[in-house]
Design a protein around this motif. Structure first.
Motif, PDB file in Angstrom:
ATOM      1  N   LEU A  66       1.138  -4.741  -6.608  1.00  0.00           N
ATOM      2  CA  LEU A  66      -0.320  -4.272  -6.338  1.00  0.00           C
ATOM      3  C   LEU A  66      -0.655  -5.179  -7.562  1.00  0.00           C
ATOM      4  CD1 LEU A  66      -1.070  -0.802  -5.664  1.00  0.00           C
ATOM      5  CD2 LEU A  66      -1.461  -2.820  -3.913  1.00  0.00           C
ATOM      6  N   TRP A  99       0.827 -10.692   1.752  1.00  0.00           N
ATOM      7  CA  TRP A  99       1.090  -9.325   2.223  1.00  0.00           C
ATOM      8  C   TRP A  99       2.573  -9.028   2.402  1.00  0.00           C
ATOM      9  CZ3 TRP A  99      -2.554  -6.116   4.360  1.00  0.00           C
ATOM     10  CH2 TRP A  99      -3.792  -6.621   4.831  1.00  0.00           C
ATOM     11  N   ASP A 151      -0.617  -8.388  -4.999  1.00  0.00           N
ATOM     12  CA  ASP A 151      -0.729  -8.919  -3.641  1.00  0.00           C
ATOM     13  C   ASP A 151      -1.075  -7.459  -2.769  1.00  0.00           C
ATOM     14  OD1 ASP A 151      -0.244 -11.332  -4.164  1.00  0.00           O
ATOM     15  OD2 ASP A 151       2.332 -10.642  -4.341  1.00  0.00           O
ATOM     16  N   PHE A 152      -1.525  -6.947  -1.243  1.00  0.00           N
ATOM     17  CA  PHE A 152      -1.541  -6.781  -0.650  1.00  0.00           C
ATOM     18  C   PHE A 152      -0.139  -5.703  -0.653  1.00  0.00           C
ATOM     19  CE2 PHE A 152      -5.160  -8.986   0.329  1.00  0.00           C
ATOM     20  CZ  PHE A 152      -6.453  -8.174   0.361  1.00  0.00           C
ATOM     21  N   VAL A 189       2.279  -3.150   1.988  1.00  0.00           N
ATOM     22  CA  VAL A 189       2.606  -2.523   3.339  1.00  0.00           C
ATOM     23  C   VAL A 189       3.278  -1.431   3.458  1.00  0.00           C
ATOM     24  CG1 VAL A 189       2.117  -2.026   5.704  1.00  0.00           C
ATOM     25  CG2 VAL A 189       0.816  -4.132   4.488  1.00  0.00           C
ATOM     26  N   GLN A 201      -1.441 -11.139   9.432  1.00  0.00           N
ATOM     27  CA  GLN A 201      -1.185 -11.141   7.525  1.00  0.00           C
ATOM     28  C   GLN A 201      -0.003 -11.198   7.334  1.00  0.00           C
ATOM     29  OE1 GLN A 201      -2.877  -8.186   8.824  1.00  0.00           O
ATOM     30  NE2 GLN A 201      -5.045  -9.044   8.996  1.00  0.00           N
ATOM     31  N   ARG A 235      -3.616 -14.678  -3.035  1.00  0.00           N
ATOM     32  CA  ARG A 235      -3.029 -13.212  -2.590  1.00  0.00           C
ATOM     33  C   ARG A 235      -1.485 -13.116  -1.230  1.00  0.00           C
ATOM     34  NH1 ARG A 235      -5.478 -10.322  -5.416  1.00  0.00           N
ATOM     35  NH2 ARG A 235      -7.492 -10.509  -5.734  1.00  0.00           N
ATOM     36  N   LYS A 251      -6.932  -0.300  -3.877  1.00  0.00           N
ATOM     37  CA  LYS A 251      -7.200  -0.419  -1.873  1.00  0.00           C
ATOM     38  C   LYS A 251      -6.378  -1.404  -1.057  1.00  0.00           C
ATOM     39  CE  LYS A 251     -12.198   0.061  -3.265  1.00  0.00           C
ATOM     40  NZ  LYS A 251     -14.049  -0.278  -3.189  1.00  0.00           N
ATOM     41  N   LYS A 252      -5.645  -2.600  -2.022  1.00  0.00           N
ATOM     42  CA  LYS A 252      -4.901  -3.266  -0.924  1.00  0.00           C
ATOM     43  C   LYS A 252      -3.095  -2.391  -1.179  1.00  0.00           C
ATOM     44  CE  LYS A 252      -4.079  -5.882  -4.159  1.00  0.00           C
ATOM     45  NZ  LYS A 252      -4.675  -6.648  -5.318  1.00  0.00           N
ATOM     46  N   LEU A 253      -3.633  -1.036  -1.154  1.00  0.00           N
ATOM     47  CA  LEU A 253      -2.199  -0.366  -0.446  1.00  0.00           C
ATOM     48  C   LEU A 253      -2.200  -0.223   0.647  1.00  0.00           C
ATOM     49  CD1 LEU A 253       0.226   1.295  -1.517  1.00  0.00           C
ATOM     50  CD2 LEU A 253      -0.406   2.940  -2.292  1.00  0.00           C
ATOM     51  N   LYS A 254      -1.390   0.064   1.833  1.00  0.00           N
ATOM     52  CA  LYS A 254      -1.291   0.441   2.789  1.00  0.00           C
ATOM     53  C   LYS A 254      -0.774   0.780   3.512  1.00  0.00           C
ATOM     54  CE  LYS A 254      -5.100  -2.616   3.561  1.00  0.00           C
ATOM     55  NZ  LYS A 254      -6.438  -1.953   2.993  1.00  0.00           N
ATOM     56  N   HIS A 266      -1.553  -5.139  10.727  1.00  0.00           N
ATOM     57  CA  HIS A 266      -1.327  -6.091   9.836  1.00  0.00           C
ATOM     58  C   HIS A 266      -0.418  -7.079  10.241  1.00  0.00           C
ATOM     59  CE1 HIS A 266      -3.705  -3.206   7.241  1.00  0.00           C
ATOM     60  NE2 HIS A 266      -3.119  -2.881   7.650  1.00  0.00           N
TER      61      HIS A 266
END
Length: 142
Positions: A37, A16, A53-54, A56, A136, A14, A121-124, A133
């Motif tokens: 995502l 960021w 992936d995460f 942001v 990361q 994964r 949940k991986k969305l910021k 972050h």
């Protein structure tokens, strides 16, 4: 005969990814976020494994909308009691709760399963350019 390679949970790497929402069209940005995502941009994409992936998102309030959506589009909530329907315009949602606005839009493009709940949940989402972050983050997208 070649067999298709299926991704396994422990083999997934994964990343960021930071997306700047400033002066981008909302719908196109949401579609890009959903692809990242889900992991559909990777060659190892497997539909039954969370290989995304995460993501942001910074400058969430500076996104653009086409047409008269800011005044015309409404979001409704209902608590379950009679007469408890509340509505907010897109402009109010963008000013007060941009994180909720992005989460609602992206959730509609993800699977409606346990896998989709894990992906969201991986969305910021952050209103300004600062985010916690930075340690990361490995990749910044334009």
């Amino acid at each position: 005969m070649k067999l298709t390679k299926m991704a396994k949970t422990n083999e997934i790497k994964r990343e960021w990814i930071v997306l700047d929402a400033k002066d981008k069209t909302f719908g196109r940005l949401i579609a890009e976020i959903a692809v990242l995502l889900r992991g559909k941009h990777k060659p190892c994409y497997t539909s039954n494994v969370d290989c995304g992936d995460f993501v942001v998102v910074i400058n969430a309030q500076k996104v653009k909308f086409s047409g008269l959506k800011l005044e015309d589009k409404e979001y409704f909530t209902h608590s379950g009691y009679f007469g408890s329907t509340r509505s907010k315009t897109l402009k109010e949602m963008l000013e007060k709760h941009p994180e909720k606005l992005y989460r609602l839009a992206v959730r509609g493009m993800l699977p409606k399963t346990k896998l989709g709940r894990a992906m969201i949940k991986k969305l910021k989402v952050y209103c300004d350019a600062n985010h916690p972050h930075s340690a990361q983050v490995s990749k910044e997208s334009k």
